[in-house]
Design a protein around this motif. Sequence first.
Motif, PDB file in Angstrom:
ATOM      1  N   LEU A 130      85.311   5.331  12.529  1.00 16.13           N
ATOM      2  CA  LEU A 130      85.121   7.346  12.658  1.00 16.13           C
ATOM      3  C   LEU A 130      83.625   6.869  14.173  1.00 16.13           C
ATOM      4  CD1 LEU A 130      83.846   9.291   9.784  1.00 16.13           C
ATOM      5  CD2 LEU A 130      86.515   8.722  10.776  1.00 16.13           C
ATOM      6  N   THR A 131      84.322   5.860  14.663  1.00 18.42           N
ATOM      7  CA  THR A 131      83.492   5.475  16.416  1.00 18.42           C
ATOM      8  C   THR A 131      83.517   6.615  17.151  1.00 18.42           C
ATOM      9  OG1 THR A 131      82.824   3.286  16.039  1.00 18.42           O
ATOM     10  CG2 THR A 131      82.874   4.227  18.327  1.00 18.42           C
ATOM     11  N   GLY A 132      82.787   7.193  17.287  1.00 17.60           N
ATOM     12  CA  GLY A 132      83.085   8.388  18.637  1.00 17.60           C
ATOM     13  C   GLY A 132      83.299   9.917  17.762  1.00 17.60           C
ATOM     14  N   GLN A 133      82.768  10.103  16.447  1.00  8.17           N
ATOM     15  CA  GLN A 133      83.812  11.241  15.804  1.00  8.17           C
ATOM     16  C   GLN A 133      82.364  11.668  16.062  1.00  8.17           C
ATOM     17  OE1 GLN A 133      86.724  12.278  13.814  1.00  8.17           O
ATOM     18  NE2 GLN A 133      87.358  11.366  15.816  1.00  8.17           N
ATOM     19  N   ARG A 147      71.560  20.247   8.067  1.00  8.89           N
ATOM     20  CA  ARG A 147      72.411  20.660   9.105  1.00  8.89           C
ATOM     21  C   ARG A 147      72.314  20.095  10.564  1.00  8.89           C
ATOM     22  NH1 ARG A 147      72.961  26.940   8.880  1.00  8.89           N
ATOM     23  NH2 ARG A 147      73.029  26.873  11.382  1.00  8.89           N
ATOM     24  N   SER A 148      72.324  18.268  10.576  1.00  6.79           N
ATOM     25  CA  SER A 148      72.782  17.608  11.240  1.00  6.79           C
ATOM     26  C   SER A 148      73.988  17.797  11.757  1.00  6.79           C
ATOM     27  CB  SER A 148      71.945  16.244  10.662  1.00  6.79           C
ATOM     28  OG  SER A 148      70.634  16.015  11.180  1.00  6.79           O
ATOM     29  N   VAL A 149      73.775  17.401  13.152  1.00  3.76           N
ATOM     30  CA  VAL A 149      75.186  17.287  13.990  1.00  3.76           C
ATOM     31  C   VAL A 149      74.672  15.704  14.559  1.00  3.76           C
ATOM     32  CG1 VAL A 149      77.004  17.895  15.819  1.00  3.76           C
ATOM     33  CG2 VAL A 149      75.870  19.975  14.243  1.00  3.76           C
ATOM     34  N   ILE A 150      75.585  14.668  14.322  1.00  2.00           N
ATOM     35  CA  ILE A 150      75.777  13.302  14.669  1.00  2.00           C
ATOM     36  C   ILE A 150      76.752  12.764  15.445  1.00  2.00           C
ATOM     37  CG2 ILE A 150      75.303  11.021  13.566  1.00  2.00           C
ATOM     38  CD1 ILE A 150      73.396  12.119  11.579  1.00  2.00           C
ATOM     39  N   PHE A 151      76.668  11.900  16.137  1.00  2.36           N
ATOM     40  CA  PHE A 151      77.261  11.244  16.969  1.00  2.36           C
ATOM     41  C   PHE A 151      77.601  10.365  16.272  1.00  2.36           C
ATOM     42  CE2 PHE A 151      78.949   8.658  20.062  1.00  2.36           C
ATOM     43  CZ  PHE A 151      80.399   9.756  20.776  1.00  2.36           C
ATOM     44  N   LEU A 152      78.507   9.860  16.033  1.00  2.00           N
ATOM     45  CA  LEU A 152      78.509   8.209  15.856  1.00  2.00           C
ATOM     46  C   LEU A 152      78.577   7.157  16.757  1.00  2.00           C
ATOM     47  CD1 LEU A 152      80.529   8.018  12.157  1.00  2.00           C
ATOM     48  CD2 LEU A 152      77.990   7.600  12.866  1.00  2.00           C
ATOM     49  N   CYS A 153      78.227   5.762  17.154  1.00  2.00           N
ATOM     50  CA  CYS A 153      77.862   5.348  18.250  1.00  2.00           C
ATOM     51  C   CYS A 153      79.178   4.092  17.694  1.00  2.00           C
ATOM     52  CB  CYS A 153      76.898   4.826  19.212  1.00  2.00           C
ATOM     53  SG  CYS A 153      75.836   6.466  19.420  1.00  2.00           S
ATOM     54  N   ALA A 154      78.828   3.853  16.766  1.00  2.00           N
ATOM     55  CA  ALA A 154      79.794   2.641  15.979  1.00  2.00           C
ATOM     56  C   ALA A 154      79.875   2.943  14.553  1.00  2.00           C
ATOM     57  CB  ALA A 154      78.634   1.725  16.383  1.00  2.00           C
ATOM     58  N   HIS A 155      81.017   2.877  13.619  1.00  2.00           N
ATOM     59  CA  HIS A 155      80.914   2.895  12.117  1.00  2.00           C
ATOM     60  C   HIS A 155      82.025   1.140  12.230  1.00  2.00           C
ATOM     61  CE1 HIS A 155      83.023   4.878   9.362  1.00  2.00           C
ATOM     62  NE2 HIS A 155      82.163   4.148   8.469  1.00  2.00           N
ATOM     63  N   ALA A 165      82.647  -2.113   9.707  1.00  2.00           N
ATOM     64  CA  ALA A 165      82.832  -2.482   8.061  1.00  2.00           C
ATOM     65  C   ALA A 165      81.029  -3.358   7.876  1.00  2.00           C
ATOM     66  CB  ALA A 165      83.819  -4.180   7.501  1.00  2.00           C
ATOM     67  N   GLU A 166      80.263  -3.804   9.027  1.00  2.00           N
ATOM     68  CA  GLU A 166      78.827  -3.581   9.291  1.00  2.00           C
ATOM     69  C   GLU A 166      78.552  -2.793   9.422  1.00  2.00           C
ATOM     70  OE1 GLU A 166      78.558  -6.974   9.639  1.00  2.00           O
ATOM     71  OE2 GLU A 166      80.419  -6.975   9.757  1.00  2.00           O
ATOM     72  N   GLY A 167      78.470  -1.328   9.539  1.00  2.00           N
ATOM     73  CA  GLY A 167      77.737  -0.304   8.967  1.00  2.00           C
ATOM     74  C   GLY A 167      78.401   1.333   9.718  1.00  2.00           C
ATOM     75  N   ALA A 168      77.444   1.749  10.451  1.00  2.00           N
ATOM     76  CA  ALA A 168      77.173   2.831  11.534  1.00  2.00           C
ATOM     77  C   ALA A 168      75.746   3.343  11.603  1.00  2.00           C
ATOM     78  CB  ALA A 168      77.243   4.411  10.369  1.00  2.00           C
ATOM     79  N   MET A 169      76.090   3.540  12.788  1.00  2.00           N
ATOM     80  CA  MET A 169      75.006   4.063  13.715  1.00  2.00           C
ATOM     81  C   MET A 169      75.599   5.375  14.750  1.00  2.00           C
ATOM     82  SD  MET A 169      73.972   3.792  17.808  1.00  2.00           S
ATOM     83  CE  MET A 169      72.141   3.686  18.361  1.00  2.00           C
ATOM     84  N   GLY A 170      74.138   6.368  14.858  1.00  2.00           N
ATOM     85  CA  GLY A 170      74.836   7.361  15.365  1.00  2.00           C
ATOM     86  C   GLY A 170      73.349   8.029  16.483  1.00  2.00           C
ATOM     87  N   LEU A 171      73.456   8.866  16.813  1.00  2.00           N
ATOM     88  CA  LEU A 171      72.626  10.071  17.246  1.00  2.00           C
ATOM     89  C   LEU A 171      72.616  11.725  16.952  1.00  2.00           C
ATOM     90  CD1 LEU A 171      72.649   8.231  21.085  1.00  2.00           C
ATOM     91  CD2 LEU A 171      71.188   7.792  19.057  1.00  2.00           C
ATOM     92  N   PRO A 189      80.713   1.295  26.556  1.00  2.00           N
ATOM     93  CA  PRO A 189      82.169   2.734  26.688  1.00  2.00           C
ATOM     94  C   PRO A 189      82.142   2.926  25.404  1.00  2.00           C
ATOM     95  CG  PRO A 189      82.663   1.220  28.219  1.00  2.00           C
ATOM     96  CD  PRO A 189      81.591   0.256  27.895  1.00  2.00           C
ATOM     97  N   LEU A 190      82.206   3.700  24.745  1.00  2.00           N
ATOM     98  CA  LEU A 190      82.623   4.749  23.993  1.00  2.00           C
ATOM     99  C   LEU A 190      84.561   5.171  23.149  1.00  2.00           C
ATOM    100  CD1 LEU A 190      79.196   5.772  22.629  1.00  2.00           C
ATOM    101  CD2 LEU A 190      79.640   3.729  21.885  1.00  2.00           C
ATOM    102  N   SER A 191      84.587   5.673  24.272  1.00  2.00           N
ATOM    103  CA  SER A 191      85.468   6.403  24.506  1.00  2.00           C
ATOM    104  C   SER A 191      85.790   6.578  25.888  1.00  2.00           C
ATOM    105  CB  SER A 191      85.419   7.377  23.845  1.00  2.00           C
ATOM    106  OG  SER A 191      84.836   8.658  24.341  1.00  2.00           O
TER     107      SER A 191
END
Length: 196
Positions: free
Chosen positions: A14-17, A32-40, A42-48, A107-109
Amino acid sequence: MTLEDSEKDGEGYLTGQILIAMPSMSDPRFARSVIFLCAHNAEGAMGLVLNRLLDSITFKDLLEELKVEEEPLAEESAPAIHFGGPVETGRGFVLHSVDYVGPDSMPLSGTFALTATVDILKAIAAGNGPQRHLLALGYAGWGPGQLDGELQENAWLSVDADPELVFSVDLTEKWDRALAKLGIDVSLLSSDAGHA
């Protein structure tokens, strides 16, 4: 998980979702968080986290702390500092439009990029940065398979990211607006997942 790992993205990730916390979210840091996924991947995920501000620091304070020489923007023009998540809260990230791409930007998208160097802060302070940006300290991180498990447990929904939602300064309505993108009426959501 590092940002560079996001280049290993494949199908099903889901990178970019945008992630939207369900009402049943038990972790108060993400209610009630809204998080932008910068990376997702097999190694895991990172978002803001997109809809929480830090009141303890201003853009001017941040520039002074980093010893940035540029004259800071007027207070009303300066970006707010967001709580990006509970991991590495002293580390800064700028999620931004692709009209600015520095040598260390990722670049993420076709619409979004991420930069985590002081150069972008200097550019923003000088008025030469990206047209649209969100500055965050810290990030939300998940280990391998962790986010996938949380998605299966209905802790999160995902939706395509759009600049209007991501960069909106109206943080109080961002969660409702993200759910509305999926056609979901907030009043109809139950906080008891899996119960009919």
